[in-house]
Scaffold this motif. Structure first.
Motif, short mmCIF file in Angstrom:
data_model
loop_
_atom_site.label_atom_id
_atom_site.label_comp_id
_atom_site.label_asym_id
_atom_site.label_seq_id
_atom_site.Cartn_x
_atom_site.Cartn_y
_atom_site.Cartn_z
N MET A 209 0.83 -1.20 0.00
CA MET A 209 0.00 0.00 0.00
C MET A 209 0.86 1.25 0.00
N SER A 210 1.89 1.27 0.82
CA SER A 210 2.72 2.46 0.95
C SER A 210 3.44 2.78 -0.36
N ARG A 211 3.99 1.77 -1.02
CA ARG A 211 4.67 2.00 -2.30
C ARG A 211 3.70 2.54 -3.35
N THR A 212 2.52 1.93 -3.40
CA THR A 212 1.54 2.33 -4.40
C THR A 212 1.06 3.76 -4.17
N LEU A 213 0.75 4.09 -2.93
CA LEU A 213 0.27 5.43 -2.62
C LEU A 213 1.36 6.48 -2.80
N ALA A 214 2.61 6.11 -2.53
CA ALA A 214 3.71 7.05 -2.75
C ALA A 214 3.74 7.48 -4.21
N ASN A 215 3.53 6.54 -5.12
CA ASN A 215 3.54 6.84 -6.54
C ASN A 215 2.36 7.71 -6.93
N TRP B 238 12.74 14.00 0.30
CA TRP B 238 13.06 13.32 -0.95
C TRP B 238 13.02 11.80 -0.78
N ILE B 239 12.40 11.33 0.29
CA ILE B 239 12.27 9.90 0.55
C ILE B 239 10.79 9.53 0.49
N THR B 240 10.43 8.65 -0.42
CA THR B 240 9.04 8.19 -0.50
C THR B 240 9.00 6.81 -1.13
N GLY B 241 7.96 6.06 -0.78
CA GLY B 241 7.79 4.71 -1.30
C GLY B 241 8.76 3.71 -0.72
N GLN B 242 9.31 3.99 0.46
CA GLN B 242 10.34 3.15 1.04
C GLN B 242 9.86 2.46 2.32
N VAL B 243 10.49 1.32 2.61
CA VAL B 243 10.33 0.66 3.90
C VAL B 243 11.65 0.80 4.63
N LEU B 244 11.68 1.60 5.69
CA LEU B 244 12.90 1.78 6.47
C LEU B 244 12.96 0.71 7.55
N ASP B 245 13.96 -0.16 7.44
CA ASP B 245 14.16 -1.20 8.45
C ASP B 245 14.74 -0.55 9.70
N ALA B 246 13.99 -0.59 10.77
CA ALA B 246 14.43 0.00 12.05
C ALA B 246 14.54 -1.11 13.08
N SER B 247 15.34 -2.13 12.74
CA SER B 247 15.45 -3.31 13.59
C SER B 247 16.82 -3.50 14.19
N GLY B 248 17.74 -2.58 13.91
CA GLY B 248 19.11 -2.77 14.38
C GLY B 248 19.83 -3.87 13.63
N GLY B 249 19.26 -4.27 12.48
CA GLY B 249 19.88 -5.34 11.69
C GLY B 249 19.47 -6.72 12.16
N LEU B 250 18.18 -6.89 12.45
CA LEU B 250 17.70 -8.20 12.90
C LEU B 250 17.71 -9.21 11.75
N PHE B 251 18.32 -10.35 12.00
CA PHE B 251 18.29 -11.49 11.08
C PHE B 251 18.85 -11.12 9.70
N LEU B 252 19.99 -10.45 9.69
CA LEU B 252 20.67 -10.15 8.43
C LEU B 252 21.45 -11.36 7.92
N GLY B 253 21.75 -12.27 8.80
CA GLY B 253 22.51 -13.47 8.45
C GLY B 253 23.23 -13.98 9.68
N PRO B 254 23.94 -15.09 9.55
CA PRO B 254 24.63 -15.65 10.71
C PRO B 254 25.77 -14.76 11.17
#
Length: 263
Positions: free
Chosen positions: A175-181, A245-261
């Motif tokens: 929804m957020s990406r579509t509405l940003a456009n 100048w930022i729109t249509g984005q998902v900002l990950d605010a997790s501190g880098g949760l589950f980026l890899g081992p």
């Protein structure tokens, strides 16, 4: 009950108005406090916890900010009308500059245990309510307006205990990406913020279970649990002129949760 006050704060959001849903506690409360500290007049929404919303407003006012309380249980018939009736009184003819869709229903559990009623409730609160709140807010949002909706890292990582919850957050991101456009031509930005494991006053008991905090911190690049203020600061940035100048984005605010081992 509606309480009103005018903010005289200086700051990047001085003279602007904001609605934060689910602002009686947790991340929503932290977001309301941050936006008020930045100068916005904040509509502090609550679903059932009127005392919590009143306490949030009292904290805002004690710091020199301003706002008002508006109550409306989301996910039920008439919820959007009730919310915007209260909002209209508090705004008193002013535009709504910032909309933060924070209120959400809790995960319903794994697919084997989820009932149709729980599934419908999740989508009513987490998807339908933000969608129609935005629909009703569009005539109030001026150029430079901000729409920010809380998602979750559950939308990008597999967790069998949160399948239906993750589905709702995936819908929010689409929804957020579509509405940003669509809304960019009006100068309105639309973004989502995805927290990870975040400790608040209301969920603190969960993280006190033996081993849970260390387990989740060990999966996080920054090696700790998030705090509500960590998320609120990201929302505050997206609401500010610096994020124009930022729109249509998902900002990950997790501190880098589950980026890899972490080896």
């Amino acid at each position: 009950m509606l309480l009103t006050n005018s903010s005289e704060h200086d700051g990047p959001l001085a003279g602007r108005t904001a609605l934060v849903t689910g602002a009686s506690r947790g991340i929503g409360q932290a977001v309301a406090l941050r936006l008020a500290a930045d100068g916005a007049t904040v509509a502090v929404h609550y679903g059932t916890d009127r005392a919590g919303a009143t306490a949030t407003l009292a904290e805002i006012e004690a710091a020199g900010g301003g706002g008002f309380v508006v109550g409306a249980e989301l996910g039920v018939d008439g919820d959007i009308d009730a919310l915007f009736d209260g909002l209209a009184v508090g705004l008193a003819g002013r535009p709504l500059d910032i909309l933060v869709n924070n209120a959400a229903a809790e995960p319903a559990g794994p697919i084997e245990a989820t009932t149709p009623e729980q599934f419908d409730r999740l989508f009513a609160v987490n998807v339908r309510a933000p969608y129609f709140i935005i629909q009703r807010a569009l005539p109030l949002l001026p150029a430079g307006g901000r729409i920010i909706t809380l998602s979750s890292v559950a939308a990008r990582m597999a967790n069998a205990t949160q399948t239906s919850f993750a589905m709702t957050k995936g819908a929010i991101e689409t929804m957020s990406r579509t509405l940003a456009n669509e809304l960019g031509v009006r100068g309105i930005t639309v973004n989502a913020v995805a927290p990870g494991a975040t400790r608040t006053a209301t969920n603190g008991a969960y993280f006190e279970a033996p081993g849970i905090e260390n387990f989740l911190a060990g999966m996080t690049a920054l090696d700790r649990l998030g705090e509500a203020a960590d998320i609120a600061d990201v929302v505050g940035f997206l609401a500010s002129p610096d994020a124009r100048w930022i729109t249509g984005q998902v900002l990950d605010a997790s501190g880098g949760l589950f980026l890899g081992p972490r080896i």
